[in-house]
Design a protein around this motif. Structure first.
Motif, PDB file in Angstrom:
ATOM      1  N   ALA A 145       3.713  -7.978  24.819  1.00 38.13           N
ATOM      2  CA  ALA A 145       3.394  -8.471  23.483  1.00 38.13           C
ATOM      3  C   ALA A 145       4.441  -9.488  23.041  1.00 38.13           C
ATOM      4  CB  ALA A 145       3.338  -7.320  22.478  1.00 38.13           C
ATOM      5  N   THR A 146       4.005 -10.534  22.370  1.00 36.29           N
ATOM      6  CA  THR A 146       4.928 -11.587  21.933  1.00 36.29           C
ATOM      7  C   THR A 146       4.940 -11.753  20.421  1.00 36.29           C
ATOM      8  OG1 THR A 146       3.223 -13.267  22.297  1.00 36.29           O
ATOM      9  CG2 THR A 146       4.775 -12.860  24.104  1.00 36.29           C
ATOM     10  N   GLN A 147       4.309 -10.811  19.725  1.00 39.08           N
ATOM     11  CA  GLN A 147       4.336 -10.835  18.261  1.00 39.08           C
ATOM     12  C   GLN A 147       4.489  -9.396  17.760  1.00 39.08           C
ATOM     13  OE1 GLN A 147       0.824 -11.175  15.204  1.00 39.08           O
ATOM     14  NE2 GLN A 147       1.431 -13.278  15.716  1.00 39.08           N
ATOM     15  N   VAL A 148       5.369  -9.189  16.776  1.00 33.18           N
ATOM     16  CA  VAL A 148       5.532  -7.871  16.158  1.00 33.18           C
ATOM     17  C   VAL A 148       5.185  -7.987  14.686  1.00 33.18           C
ATOM     18  CG1 VAL A 148       7.088  -5.975  15.605  1.00 33.18           C
ATOM     19  CG2 VAL A 148       7.341  -7.200  17.779  1.00 33.18           C
ATOM     20  N   GLN A 149       4.235  -7.154  14.255  1.00 32.16           N
ATOM     21  CA  GLN A 149       3.849  -7.108  12.847  1.00 32.16           C
ATOM     22  C   GLN A 149       4.484  -5.893  12.185  1.00 32.16           C
ATOM     23  OE1 GLN A 149      -0.402  -7.311  12.340  1.00 32.16           O
ATOM     24  NE2 GLN A 149      -0.584  -9.279  13.389  1.00 32.16           N
ATOM     25  N   GLY A 150       4.987  -6.070  10.969  1.00 34.05           N
ATOM     26  CA  GLY A 150       5.596  -4.959  10.255  1.00 34.05           C
ATOM     27  C   GLY A 150       6.021  -5.368   8.868  1.00 34.05           C
ATOM     28  N   THR A 151       6.844  -4.540   8.235  1.00 36.26           N
ATOM     29  CA  THR A 151       7.284  -4.808   6.869  1.00 36.26           C
ATOM     30  C   THR A 151       8.799  -4.669   6.767  1.00 36.26           C
ATOM     31  OG1 THR A 151       7.077  -2.493   6.166  1.00 36.26           O
ATOM     32  CG2 THR A 151       5.119  -3.873   5.950  1.00 36.26           C
ATOM     33  N   ILE A 152       9.365  -5.302   5.758  1.00 32.42           N
ATOM     34  CA  ILE A 152      10.791  -5.153   5.496  1.00 32.42           C
ATOM     35  C   ILE A 152      11.042  -3.736   4.979  1.00 32.42           C
ATOM     36  CG2 ILE A 152      12.757  -5.994   4.179  1.00 32.42           C
ATOM     37  CD1 ILE A 152      11.683  -7.951   6.298  1.00 32.42           C
ATOM     38  N   ASN A 153      11.995  -3.067   5.587  1.00 26.11           N
ATOM     39  CA  ASN A 153      12.368  -1.677   5.268  1.00 26.11           C
ATOM     40  C   ASN A 153      11.303  -0.664   5.666  1.00 26.11           C
ATOM     41  OD1 ASN A 153      14.787  -2.623   4.082  1.00 26.11           O
ATOM     42  ND2 ASN A 153      13.745  -2.932   2.122  1.00 26.11           N
ATOM     43  N   GLY A 154      10.238  -1.122   6.342  1.00 26.84           N
ATOM     44  CA  GLY A 154       9.222  -0.191   6.809  1.00 26.84           C
ATOM     45  C   GLY A 154       8.339   0.377   5.717  1.00 26.84           C
ATOM     46  N   ILE A 155       8.318  -0.239   4.535  1.00 27.99           N
ATOM     47  CA  ILE A 155       7.490   0.303   3.460  1.00 27.99           C
ATOM     48  C   ILE A 155       6.014   0.145   3.825  1.00 27.99           C
ATOM     49  CG2 ILE A 155       9.221  -0.132   1.689  1.00 27.99           C
ATOM     50  CD1 ILE A 155       7.625  -2.557   0.806  1.00 27.99           C
ATOM     51  N   GLY A 156       5.199   1.042   3.312  1.00 26.82           N
ATOM     52  CA  GLY A 156       3.777   0.997   3.600  1.00 26.82           C
ATOM     53  C   GLY A 156       3.127   2.348   3.375  1.00 26.82           C
ATOM     54  N   GLU A 157       1.846   2.404   3.652  1.00 27.03           N
ATOM     55  CA  GLU A 157       1.062   3.606   3.399  1.00 27.03           C
ATOM     56  C   GLU A 157       1.549   4.794   4.241  1.00 27.03           C
ATOM     57  OE1 GLU A 157      -3.622   4.211   2.412  1.00 27.03           O
ATOM     58  OE2 GLU A 157      -3.129   3.121   4.248  1.00 27.03           O
ATOM     59  N   ARG A 158       1.397   5.980   3.686  1.00 26.79           N
ATOM     60  CA  ARG A 158       1.799   7.251   4.332  1.00 26.79           C
ATOM     61  C   ARG A 158       3.295   7.198   4.678  1.00 26.79           C
ATOM     62  NH1 ARG A 158      -2.308   5.533   7.495  1.00 26.79           N
ATOM     63  NH2 ARG A 158      -1.033   5.768   9.363  1.00 26.79           N
ATOM     64  N   CYS A 159       3.614   7.211   5.957  1.00 25.25           N
ATOM     65  CA  CYS A 159       5.021   7.181   6.390  1.00 25.25           C
ATOM     66  C   CYS A 159       5.531   5.765   6.587  1.00 25.25           C
ATOM     67  CB  CYS A 159       5.183   7.973   7.685  1.00 25.25           C
ATOM     68  SG  CYS A 159       4.663   9.685   7.555  1.00 25.25           S
ATOM     69  N   GLY A 160       4.718   4.789   6.295  1.00 20.17           N
ATOM     70  CA  GLY A 160       5.153   3.406   6.347  1.00 20.17           C
ATOM     71  C   GLY A 160       4.829   2.700   7.653  1.00 20.17           C
ATOM     72  N   ASN A 161       5.216   1.446   7.703  1.00 27.53           N
ATOM     73  CA  ASN A 161       5.042   0.589   8.875  1.00 27.53           C
ATOM     74  C   ASN A 161       6.344   0.525   9.677  1.00 27.53           C
ATOM     75  OD1 ASN A 161       2.981  -0.205   6.859  1.00 27.53           O
ATOM     76  ND2 ASN A 161       2.438  -1.745   8.345  1.00 27.53           N
ATOM     77  N   VAL A 162       6.301  -0.202  10.762  1.00 31.44           N
ATOM     78  CA  VAL A 162       7.543  -0.435  11.496  1.00 31.44           C
ATOM     79  C   VAL A 162       8.477  -1.256  10.615  1.00 31.44           C
ATOM     80  CG1 VAL A 162       6.783  -2.581  12.628  1.00 31.44           C
ATOM     81  CG2 VAL A 162       8.540  -1.165  13.687  1.00 31.44           C
ATOM     82  N   ASP A 163       9.757  -0.924  10.639  1.00 40.08           N
ATOM     83  CA  ASP A 163      10.765  -1.650   9.871  1.00 40.08           C
ATOM     84  C   ASP A 163      11.164  -2.905  10.647  1.00 40.08           C
ATOM     85  OD1 ASP A 163      12.854  -2.571   8.364  1.00 40.08           O
ATOM     86  OD2 ASP A 163      14.146  -0.821   8.661  1.00 40.08           O
ATOM     87  N   GLN A 190       0.811  -1.208   0.000  1.00 42.66           N
ATOM     88  CA  GLN A 190       0.000   0.000   0.000  1.00 42.66           C
ATOM     89  C   GLN A 190       0.852   1.269   0.000  1.00 42.66           C
ATOM     90  OE1 GLN A 190      -2.992  -0.136   3.104  1.00 42.66           O
ATOM     91  NE2 GLN A 190      -3.530  -2.245   2.638  1.00 42.66           N
ATOM     92  N   GLY A 191       2.169   1.104   0.054  1.00 42.82           N
ATOM     93  CA  GLY A 191       3.052   2.258   0.000  1.00 42.82           C
ATOM     94  C   GLY A 191       3.029   2.909  -1.375  1.00 42.82           C
ATOM     95  N   GLU A 192       3.235   4.199  -1.412  1.00 43.83           N
ATOM     96  CA  GLU A 192       3.214   4.939  -2.673  1.00 43.83           C
ATOM     97  C   GLU A 192       4.306   4.425  -3.605  1.00 43.83           C
ATOM     98  OE1 GLU A 192       3.185   9.615  -4.187  1.00 43.83           O
ATOM     99  OE2 GLU A 192       3.492   9.122  -2.070  1.00 43.83           O
ATOM    100  N   GLY A 193       3.933   4.105  -4.826  1.00 40.07           N
ATOM    101  CA  GLY A 193       4.882   3.637  -5.825  1.00 40.07           C
ATOM    102  C   GLY A 193       5.246   2.171  -5.726  1.00 40.07           C
ATOM    103  N   VAL A 194       4.623   1.423  -4.815  1.00 38.67           N
ATOM    104  CA  VAL A 194       4.955   0.008  -4.628  1.00 38.67           C
ATOM    105  C   VAL A 194       3.889  -0.862  -5.288  1.00 38.67           C
ATOM    106  CG1 VAL A 194       5.344  -1.852  -2.970  1.00 38.67           C
ATOM    107  CG2 VAL A 194       6.127   0.471  -2.455  1.00 38.67           C
ATOM    108  N   SER A 195       4.317  -1.774  -6.121  1.00 33.66           N
ATOM    109  CA  SER A 195       3.404  -2.724  -6.746  1.00 33.66           C
ATOM    110  C   SER A 195       4.159  -4.022  -6.989  1.00 33.66           C
ATOM    111  CB  SER A 195       2.855  -2.176  -8.069  1.00 33.66           C
ATOM    112  OG  SER A 195       1.989  -3.113  -8.680  1.00 33.66           O
ATOM    113  N   PHE A 196       3.660  -5.103  -6.410  1.00 32.67           N
ATOM    114  CA  PHE A 196       4.304  -6.399  -6.558  1.00 32.67           C
ATOM    115  C   PHE A 196       3.535  -7.258  -7.559  1.00 32.67           C
ATOM    116  CE2 PHE A 196       5.446  -5.534  -1.960  1.00 32.67           C
ATOM    117  CZ  PHE A 196       6.775  -5.267  -2.215  1.00 32.67           C
ATOM    118  N   SER A 197       4.263  -7.904  -8.451  1.00 38.15           N
ATOM    119  CA  SER A 197       3.655  -8.911  -9.308  1.00 38.15           C
ATOM    120  C   SER A 197       3.478 -10.198  -8.517  1.00 38.15           C
ATOM    121  CB  SER A 197       4.536  -9.169 -10.535  1.00 38.15           C
ATOM    122  OG  SER A 197       5.750  -9.805 -10.127  1.00 38.15           O
TER     123      SER A 197
END
Length: 526
Positions: free
Chosen positions: A230-248, A18-25
């Motif tokens: 908390a025993t689980q962390v959700q996020g993305t590689i490099n923090g990519i994502g919508e607006r300012c991104g997710n946790v890296d 959902q990050g700007e400019g990101v599109s995966f095939s």
């Protein structure tokens, strides 16, 4: 004392896309999933199967891949209002994905319920509970508590009720979401503890944290939530994502494994693949690497000031918080007009000139002279490598450029079809070569003409390709007559290298950077 295992839940393929400019095939998603499984992440969230056919195909294809102990989760929303869960298309798409886990997102902020969903608070609780109960018959359910921290601030009793509705219906994990990314670490910890206390009658339920980075606090917030239980962390590689991104997740994993005590991640595996994984995801997403990214960025362990480099040479921990090799990164000593002899020594050791102070002085003086002309060697390590060889007298010229000519323009005055042709003359040994080639622009034409001549003589050049080309104005005050700096990044099967050229003529600057790129490859191969 046994370390608490912290589950790493990756949502690069869904939230990251959902990050700007990101599109995966589809192939991109499958390749990233396999890389994530290789490093040992616990969960991969593949997407929302109702939203598009690509995600449906992903869940079908991923079942054929061996991901080891990594689990795949589909993502979807609670049933629609006035629908039974068993009749809702979204619910059925999650079941048909046939994933061992399903992540169910529901509304926990009363304001969101009444103003966006336009349903009563009781109806929202029913939507959460009935959806979780239906899905729990087919998969393990992770409840994604959207806007939980805003919801708890507005109406703590109701926010906890939404978690209880999911837990009572069979959800096994409550992922607390800082969806707007505006909560501070101390508040994250306080509310995480309150959520855990609010579900004491469900001791089997675990808790996760899902942070966005709108306040540049996502990593700190995730670590604070882990410290709070908390025993689980959700996020993305490099923090990519919508607006300012997710946790890296790169930073989360490294901090939990190398900085915090009492926690384990990735099953205790080595963190050395993190840098390569980070860059693989950047390349797949067609994004530029973030040079200053902690742990894995190209500049994360780069040293420029002479005083710093002098200290690094004696005790690396003075300016490095970890050994860069632990995360698969490397130390870089930058050379510029700010450098002292320590920088030159550090970079030039592999050339065997560490015991030649006079040669070091000559190199430093040449760096200062060239930087006054607009050169910068920080991202042109290959050009600096060749510079050292030239000054030290160890440079072996594989070919000698004599002249070039570029023809470029429109086919006709009213045509949009542009052309570029390069004519070059070079010498290899005692033989002269005169050739020409067309290209997509002047630089590509020059490259094509050089390759046409050199590839048959130097087959190793076929492994090399130009991957990036950047132009910067050196002297903005001169307008269109300003000097230009051209940086070219090249790559072969095992290395990426940068070269530089500076001139008032952009083609001339490109020519010098291109010549250096080819010469570096030939020296490296020899």
């Amino acid at each position: 004392m046994n370390a608490q295992h912290i589950q790493i839940y990756d949502t690069t393929l869904r939230d990251g896309s959902q990050g700007e400019g990101v599109s995966f095939s589809l192939a991109d998603k499958l390749n990233i999933a396999e890389r994530l499984a290789e490093i040992g992440v616990d969960f991969i969230e593949g997407g929302y199967p109702l939203s598009n056919e690509k995600d449906v195909a992903f869940f079908r294809e991923i079942r054929q891949r061996d991901l080891g102990g990594t689990q795949v989760s589909a993502f979807g929303m609670t049933r629609r209002r006035d629908f039974k869960a068993a009749d809702d298309p979204g619910m059925l798409s999650l079941v048909n994905a046939k994933t061992p886990f399903v992540t169910l997102v529901g509304k926990t902020w009363d304001y969101h319920v009444t103003e966006v969903l336009r349903v009563s608070l009781d109806e929202n609780l029913a939507m959460i509970g009935e959806s979780a109960e239906f899905l729990a018959q087919n998969a393990n359910v992770i409840y994604d508590a959207e806007h939980f921290f805003d919801g708890y601030t507005a109406n703590p009793e109701y926010a906890i009720q939404t978690l209880r509705a999911a837990a009572a219906a069979g959800a096994q994990c409550m992922a607390l979401c800082d969806t707007n990314g505006g909560t501070l670490p101390e508040r994250i910890a306080e509310v995480t503890r309150a959520a855990i206390d609010g579900l004491q009658e469900y001791p089997q339920v675990t808790f996760g944290i899902h942070c966005h980075n709108d306040s540049e606090l996502a990593v700190a917030n995730s670590l604070a939530s882990v410290d709070a239980g908390a025993t689980q962390v959700q996020g993305t590689i490099n923090g990519i994502g919508e607006r300012c991104g997710n946790v890296d997740l790169i930073a989360v994993i490294a901090n939990l494994a190398l900085k915090k005590t009492g926690y384990s991640v990735l099953g205790g595996r080595s963190l050395q693949p993190l840098t390569e994984l980070s860059r693989f995801v950047y390349e797949t997403a067609n994004l530029q690497w973030r040079g200053g990214q902690p742990f894995v960025g190209q500049s994360a362990f780069a040293h420029k000031g002479g005083m710093h480099v002098h200290a690094i040479n004696k005790a690396s921990q003075t300016y490095e918080h970890i050994d860069p090799a632990l995360v698969g990164n490397e130390r870089r000593i930058l050379v510029s007009e700010l450098s002292g002899r320590a920088n030159i020594v550090a970079v030039a050791n592999k050339h065997g000139i560490d015991d030649d102070p006079e040669l070091q002085k000559k190199i430093l003086a040449e760096v200062v002279r060239l930087e006054n002309r607009g050169y910068q060697f920080e991202n042109a390590g290959a050009s600096f490598n060749l510079l050292i060889k030239r000054i030290a007298g160890t440079f072996v010229e594989h070919f000698h450029p004599i002249k070039y000519r570029i023809e470029a323009g429109n086919v006709t005055s009213d045509s949009e079809a542009a052309f570029a042709e390069a004519i070059i003359k070079i010498r290899v040994g005692d033989d002269f070569y005169f050739d020409a080639a067309e290209g997509h622009g002047p630089v590509n034409a020059l490259d094509s003409a050089l390759r046409k001549t050199l590839d048959p003589m130097f087959p190793c050049l076929k492994e090399m390709k130009l991957v990036d080309y950047k132009v910067r104005v050196v002297d903005t005050g001169a307008g269109t007559a300003s000097g230009t700096r051209v940086n070219i990044e090249s790559r072969d099967g095992d290395e990426t290298w940068g070269t530089i050229g500076v001139s008032d003529n952009i083609i001339e600057a490109s020519w010098h950077a291109l010549i250096d790129a080819i010469e570096y490859k030939l020296h490296k191969s020899n």
